[in-house]
Scaffold this motif. Structure first.
Motif, mmCIF file in Angstrom:
data_model
loop_
_atom_site.group_PDB
_atom_site.id
_atom_site.type_symbol
_atom_site.label_atom_id
_atom_site.label_comp_id
_atom_site.label_asym_id
_atom_site.label_seq_id
_atom_site.Cartn_x
_atom_site.Cartn_y
_atom_site.Cartn_z
ATOM 1 N N ASN A 1 0.799 -1.221 0.000
ATOM 2 C CA ASN A 1 0.000 0.000 0.000
ATOM 3 C C ASN A 1 0.836 1.278 0.000
ATOM 4 O O ASN A 1 0.306 2.360 0.167
ATOM 5 C CB ASN A 1 -1.005 -0.001 1.154
ATOM 6 N N GLN A 2 2.157 1.144 -0.179
ATOM 7 C CA GLN A 2 2.987 2.354 -0.245
ATOM 8 C C GLN A 2 3.613 2.543 -1.617
ATOM 9 O O GLN A 2 4.518 3.358 -1.781
ATOM 10 C CB GLN A 2 4.080 2.304 0.833
ATOM 11 N N ARG A 3 3.140 1.789 -2.585
ATOM 12 C CA ARG A 3 3.697 1.966 -3.927
ATOM 13 C C ARG A 3 3.488 3.381 -4.439
ATOM 14 O O ARG A 3 4.298 3.895 -5.192
ATOM 15 C CB ARG A 3 3.025 0.989 -4.898
ATOM 16 N N GLY A 4 2.403 4.003 -4.049
ATOM 17 C CA GLY A 4 2.085 5.346 -4.533
ATOM 18 C C GLY A 4 2.907 6.433 -3.871
ATOM 19 O O GLY A 4 2.726 7.608 -4.167
ATOM 20 N N LEU A 5 3.766 6.070 -2.936
ATOM 21 C CA LEU A 5 4.593 7.074 -2.261
ATOM 22 C C LEU A 5 6.027 7.086 -2.792
ATOM 23 O O LEU A 5 6.837 7.893 -2.359
ATOM 24 C CB LEU A 5 4.596 6.813 -0.749
ATOM 25 N N MET A 6 6.315 6.197 -3.733
ATOM 26 C CA MET A 6 7.676 6.102 -4.249
ATOM 27 C C MET A 6 7.859 7.078 -5.410
ATOM 28 O O MET A 6 7.666 6.722 -6.570
ATOM 29 C CB MET A 6 7.960 4.668 -4.715
ATOM 30 N N THR A 7 8.260 8.301 -5.111
ATOM 31 C CA THR A 7 8.442 9.282 -6.193
ATOM 32 C C THR A 7 9.692 8.977 -6.997
ATOM 33 O O THR A 7 9.800 9.367 -8.156
ATOM 34 C CB THR A 7 8.533 10.704 -5.633
ATOM 35 N N ARG A 8 10.648 8.363 -6.368
ATOM 36 C CA ARG A 8 11.853 7.899 -7.035
ATOM 37 C C ARG A 8 11.849 6.383 -7.022
ATOM 38 O O ARG A 8 11.475 5.810 -6.010
ATOM 39 C CB ARG A 8 13.112 8.384 -6.277
ATOM 40 N N PRO A 9 12.353 5.689 -8.003
ATOM 41 C CA PRO A 9 12.772 6.200 -9.296
ATOM 42 C C PRO A 9 11.651 6.970 -9.992
ATOM 43 O O PRO A 9 10.479 6.630 -9.856
ATOM 44 C CB PRO A 9 13.156 4.949 -10.083
ATOM 45 N N LEU B 1 12.709 26.838 -2.333
ATOM 46 C CA LEU B 1 12.897 25.631 -1.515
ATOM 47 C C LEU B 1 12.686 24.355 -2.314
ATOM 48 O O LEU B 1 13.188 23.291 -1.956
ATOM 49 C CB LEU B 1 11.928 25.642 -0.321
ATOM 50 N N CYS B 2 11.930 24.482 -3.399
ATOM 51 C CA CYS B 2 11.583 23.298 -4.199
ATOM 52 C C CYS B 2 12.476 23.112 -5.409
ATOM 53 O O CYS B 2 12.209 22.241 -6.251
ATOM 54 C CB CYS B 2 10.136 23.415 -4.698
ATOM 55 N N SER B 3 13.540 23.890 -5.507
ATOM 56 C CA SER B 3 14.230 23.922 -6.797
ATOM 57 C C SER B 3 14.876 22.590 -7.176
ATOM 58 O O SER B 3 15.118 22.350 -8.349
ATOM 59 C CB SER B 3 15.229 25.075 -6.862
ATOM 60 N N HIS B 4 15.162 21.718 -6.230
ATOM 61 C CA HIS B 4 15.765 20.432 -6.594
ATOM 62 C C HIS B 4 14.780 19.259 -6.569
ATOM 63 O O HIS B 4 15.200 18.107 -6.598
ATOM 64 C CB HIS B 4 16.952 20.132 -5.684
ATOM 65 N N LEU B 5 13.513 19.566 -6.503
ATOM 66 C CA LEU B 5 12.534 18.472 -6.511
ATOM 67 C C LEU B 5 12.277 17.968 -7.928
ATOM 68 O O LEU B 5 12.274 18.742 -8.880
ATOM 69 C CB LEU B 5 11.199 18.944 -5.921
ATOM 70 N N GLU B 6 12.019 16.672 -8.033
ATOM 71 C CA GLU B 6 11.496 16.117 -9.267
ATOM 72 C C GLU B 6 9.979 16.362 -9.311
ATOM 73 O O GLU B 6 9.345 16.489 -8.265
ATOM 74 C CB GLU B 6 11.742 14.591 -9.314
ATOM 75 N N THR B 7 9.420 16.395 -10.491
ATOM 76 C CA THR B 7 7.967 16.590 -10.621
ATOM 77 C C THR B 7 7.191 15.628 -9.716
ATOM 78 O O THR B 7 6.220 16.002 -9.067
ATOM 79 C CB THR B 7 7.540 16.367 -12.082
ATOM 80 N N GLU B 8 7.630 14.382 -9.658
ATOM 81 C CA GLU B 8 6.934 13.371 -8.859
ATOM 82 C C GLU B 8 6.926 13.730 -7.375
ATOM 83 O O GLU B 8 5.968 13.405 -6.657
ATOM 84 C CB GLU B 8 7.602 11.992 -9.032
#
Ligand SMILES: [Fe+3]
Ligand SMILES: [Fe+3]
Ligand SMILES: [Fe+3]
Ligand SMILES: [Fe+3]
Lengths: 380, 380, 380, 380
Positions: free
Chosen positions: A84-92, D16-23
């Motif tokens: 249930n945490q797949r949607g929190l993985m912004t990376r990759p 503060l957000c300048s190094h964030l990825e879109t995700e």
């Protein structure tokens, strides 16, 4: 098998996503659905784990953590990320996942273009069928993920509500029949062994229940009277406050639904979609009919056309006689889910081309609505 | 039917409770179990509602609120009390419930001793079978209710762990067989219609799995390896922290279990009890065997002795061909539960005398352990 | 202290239960309430644990398991039974608990009638105050436990809804005041140290909010407008579906409430009872007033009469300056609860005679309604 | 106020957000945190709703749905989106949110560069303080959102763990003091009215508790002994399985923590961060000290340096004497949260420049660890 066969199927996964925004790839709106990004990566992980690592000498992993990230239910292959945490993985990131796919495809090309042993080819074939299965889930999960957004975005048009003819009834005579997979083509382990079943006379509908027919049930108070429902189905209706199929929007002036192509007016003549087993069974009870068993469906299917909706049967998902799990990790594939689920037969508008056959056994828990599920009535 | 037939069955319910303290009648330790007091009253309510009110002219209710209190799952007969609050109803008191039973019996005497029409007699017969079913639940619920008390009280001796012989295997040949109820005797609606099934060759154990055999599975790490388990079963083991059958007490120096006759040493030769379907299926997998289907069990049952444990089958609880719900309130009896449950066959040490037959279909959700459930292995 | 002082308080506990049925002693309808049987036993356990075992040579326990059964929140004194399973302990029976009380009283007689050292006497005094505290809880828990029974039993008449006069306002001038316990009489650790507080001018009501006044708030839509409520209070109203004080029964023709003496018509002139802090605060906001702080209440209390309702203050339950926990197990008494609770001042119709004082600090979580809680308004 | 004042604060949010990825902008890992995208939009919504719509003639909304999307707790201003589904809103996209910000800034320029009335200027000032508050939350929420990702991404360096000196003790004498906001500068409603409090003698630490000191508590078994903990705190430790401050990673060979700049070794000399009130109180108990009240903190704060951690006080968040809610929607701002929360004083490494003052009352529920919270000891 040629690389072209392989890449054609693989490219479809990406093609389905061509109108998504980067953000759309990330989210997971319920435990049972997965992010688009995850489907794209997990299907690649399958090839990396079961083909490239065992069969490509000197294969170098794209990223050491991906086998942890994109594993799913294969307990035999190392730790899994919390479902249930797949949607929190912004990376990759989405881009990295597309890069991963490209890398896997390039490596797979090398494998495929060498002399394939039967074992590798069989595993690749399984991987491609796995990819196709996930293509359907990618679409249904996407629909669920975007549905919670008040903007109801339109992202892909798969013609969810085709036209259909008037209903007729097909008769089948009492006899011993054989069901299950036969021949050399690909199938999942759960379609075997082909075996005899004894069926009594029955009649099965030539068409699916339409939106109009189901709307009659809704308007007749179908969701308010426990008599039509299984005890667990009625509890589900009460607890979840269900009053219509998923994605329906009954507004004052008209009836709508959400499709992957945006909000549309309800097409009364099109086949109903997105009902749970509980709804299918309650509708059948109300209509004075019943749902077919999976054996009845398979035997009857030669006499009607199908493929637009996954059709709920009244058969629980259980092993066929002489069922054997495949050995090793791939063996976990199907057998471990043979409890608490109902069989669906047919295929749907979201099923990948070439991925249907009349012996295919799909299965879901009886409360789920998010697949393109429908109803075919049966009577004695 | 004579009043003596009736009262013999009725008295057994009270007899089973003869060593209970007043307090023991009150509690409900889980939603799926009921207080002893409730069983005693509910079975009387059945006769009041389905026999006395419709068939006894000028019948006067014992208490106007009891039909609200002691209704259960019969949605067609008025409002129900909240299922999980039965254990909070201190009034009516135990004594009042016994008075209610006496009143009902006295009124039933009048009905029975007049000329019975076939319809009344059939309903009384159903009521007596209902009473017997609740006698078994009374015992199993009592065991669960008292089990949470650190004093582990002893209240009734029903010889829970009888001796059994060594296991052999019984062979059955491939053929078309008939299963389901036949003849004029009493049966529930779910045992009909008798119908043909096609079975392949199989072998089924002549004895149940013993405590010793299951202890081997426990000691072999059976509860620690996901491979033996269904996916839902493994989730159940993890979430509930299950490590043994219900009521087992594995202490340093010896193994014990709780019985309705108090805490006892585990009898290694006696048949295992109190396992869930998940445990039964995992054990069978570990043992290289499988569970029988209910058709296999029914066909095979002519060749082995049974009746000590409810035996989990690998069949889901679903309607037989030509199944018909009884009309009216009694019709809600069985059909509405035909989803999400597995069939158990046989009977148990807690089953009332005369309440067993080889076509009987018991059913529970796959996670429940509190019935006297056991395992009979099957193999091809 | 004489044995007569002791036994007078002890006997009141039993007297309050004189009209209960055996079954009524058993149940626990919510985690925060306890069975009557538990209160009767736990207060005896206190004397056994803190007086008899340490101070009576050769004292022999009544039963070796009772110290496990009837311990409550005193972590320093051994394992506790699970708080929410108190209502499942049918054994020891009610009769055994009464026997336990008799045994403890007989042993305490020996202790009291010998020369008491100051330490023992102080502990007995604490035990008697503890007993009185539990007498109030016994009544409020009983009311909650019986309330869920549709028969709404009448078991004791404690005159829950006394008459009161018209409201006036009492003025208090800005100054430094002292609050907290003073002198040699008994008090709990949380009433110390007496200390200075700076108060601004304020006015405080001479009477409690009446049922009539609160009914006006209900009828004015008080439970439907978030503006009057704390954010957490509004969430509580929504989640629990609260629409009135606890025990109110607003029927078509008239308004009723449940009392320990059975169902009665709502007495409009009597002081409101059974509101949560959230309701008290929302009412005050609606009425254009506020709740007093506990310092305002204590200073003002010399000028109004009190003792019918526990009055919610707008003070959180926190330590006074120089607060010291008592050493050892008894030290766990109060300090560990000094978070997440609000202070109530005064006393109630359920408070034992002689157990009230103006420095007494009662405390509950802000959502609880089951005490005899009421509202006294304050304004600048 | 000039547009430059305005835009300087606004630009910091984006910086503060300048190094964030879109995700990274999308997700919400717990109900109490919000996505970065939401913070960026919500702060703009504030200006649109409270400044542009009321004060800019012919103002045209950027998008008609945004006022629904980006409202938060202001019940008076229309429907709110479900708080725990903010992380599922993939649309509007991050890019659209940045466009929204640019549009709002351009419109605000027009407002600011005309003659500002006092009312508008005051509301803009409130909006800028609101933006700064959300800048801190943006950072703390981001840390929590990224923490669940096994890759532990590094996205911004705000020097979370500065060096500090050895601890000394500052003495304050018993007296009447005044606390609360004074003068013409900006403050929130909860800092008023300035009022007198009576304080006894106390000593307060000149430095915060360090990582090393807290590690001693951990190693001394602080999380295993209930005696140091509030009852609710101990329940929290048990239920959540808490064994360290949030973000700590105690590995075999060394101790680490996650920072917004990635995983780092624990700096023993730096001030502790990310403890709940329960942990702060338990540590103080273990150390033989206590937490200061907010009045003690405010009075003492002239004599020590502060601003690196939000310091838990032992004061509940309650209104000051003569507290008045601001009228209208903005009035919902603070008063409705004055229950169940504890006051924190000071500021933190994540607080925006110019947003600190010694009268500032921050507040959180006692179980939360995700702010940059720390401990300052106090003793008599
Ligand atoms: Fe997969
Ligand atoms: Fe029944
Ligand atoms: Fe106590
Ligand atoms: Fe805000």
């Amino acid at each position: 098998m040629t690389f072209k066969d392989y890449i054609q199927i693989r490219e479809r996964s990406e093609h389905l996503c061509s109108h998504l925004e980067t953000e759309d790839f990330v989210i997971q709106a319920a435990e049972e659905v997965s992010p688009a990004k995850w489907h794209l990566a997990h299907t690649s992980w399958f090839f990396e784990t079961f083909v490239l690592k065992p069969y490509l000498p000197d294969y170098k992993e794209f990223h050491p953590d991906f086998s942890f990230f994109f594993n799913s239910y294969y307990n035999a292959v190392g730790a899994r990320t919390v479902r249930n945490q797949r949607g929190l993985m912004t990376r990759p990131t989405t881009k990295e996942v597309f890069d991963y796919r490209a890398y896997i495809d390039q490596q797979m090309k090398m494998v495929i273009e060498r002399d394939l042993t039967a074992g590798v080819e069989e595993t690749i074939l399984l991987g491609l069928n796995h990819e196709q299965q996930h293509q359907e889930l990618l679409l249904t999960d996407l629909k669920y993920n975007l549905w919670l957004n008040p903007l109801l975005p339109a992202v892909v048009n798969i013609k969810e509500y085709p036209k259909q003819d008037e209903r007729g009834w097909v008769k089948v005579k009492e006899a011993i029949y054989e069901i299950g997979h036969e021949g050399k083509g690909f199938c999942y382990d759960n379609e075997c062994a082909r075996h005899k079943v004894y069926l009594e006379d029955f009649e099965i509908a030539s068409q699916l229940v339409s939106n109009k027919e189901y709307l009659d049930f809704v308007n007749a108070g179908g969701y308010e009277k426990p008599d039509y429902w299984h005890s667990d189905g009625w509890a589900w209706v009460q607890q979840e406050g269900v009053t219509t199929p998923l994605y329906w929007l009954l507004e004052d002036e008209a009836a709508y639904y959400y499709t992957l192509d945006g909000k549309k007016e309800l097409d009364l003549d099109a086949p109903l979609a997105h009902v749970s087993f509980y709804e299918a069974a309650a509708y059948a009870e109300w209509a004075g009919c019943r749902l077919p068993t999976e054996a009845e469906w398979e035997v009857g299917s030669k006499k009607f056309s199908w493929g637009e909706r996954w059709e709920w049967t009244n058969s629980a998902y259980l092993p066929y006689p002489r069922y054997q799990k495949a050995p090793g990790a791939i063996g976990e594939y199907n057998g471990k889910f043979m409890i608490n689920q109902m069989v669906l037969r047919g295929a749907s508008v979201a099923t990948s081309p070439g991925h249907s056959r009349s012996t295919y056994r799909n299965f879901f828990h009886p409360q789920y609505q998010w697949q393109f599920t429908g109803i075919r009535l049966c009577k004695k």
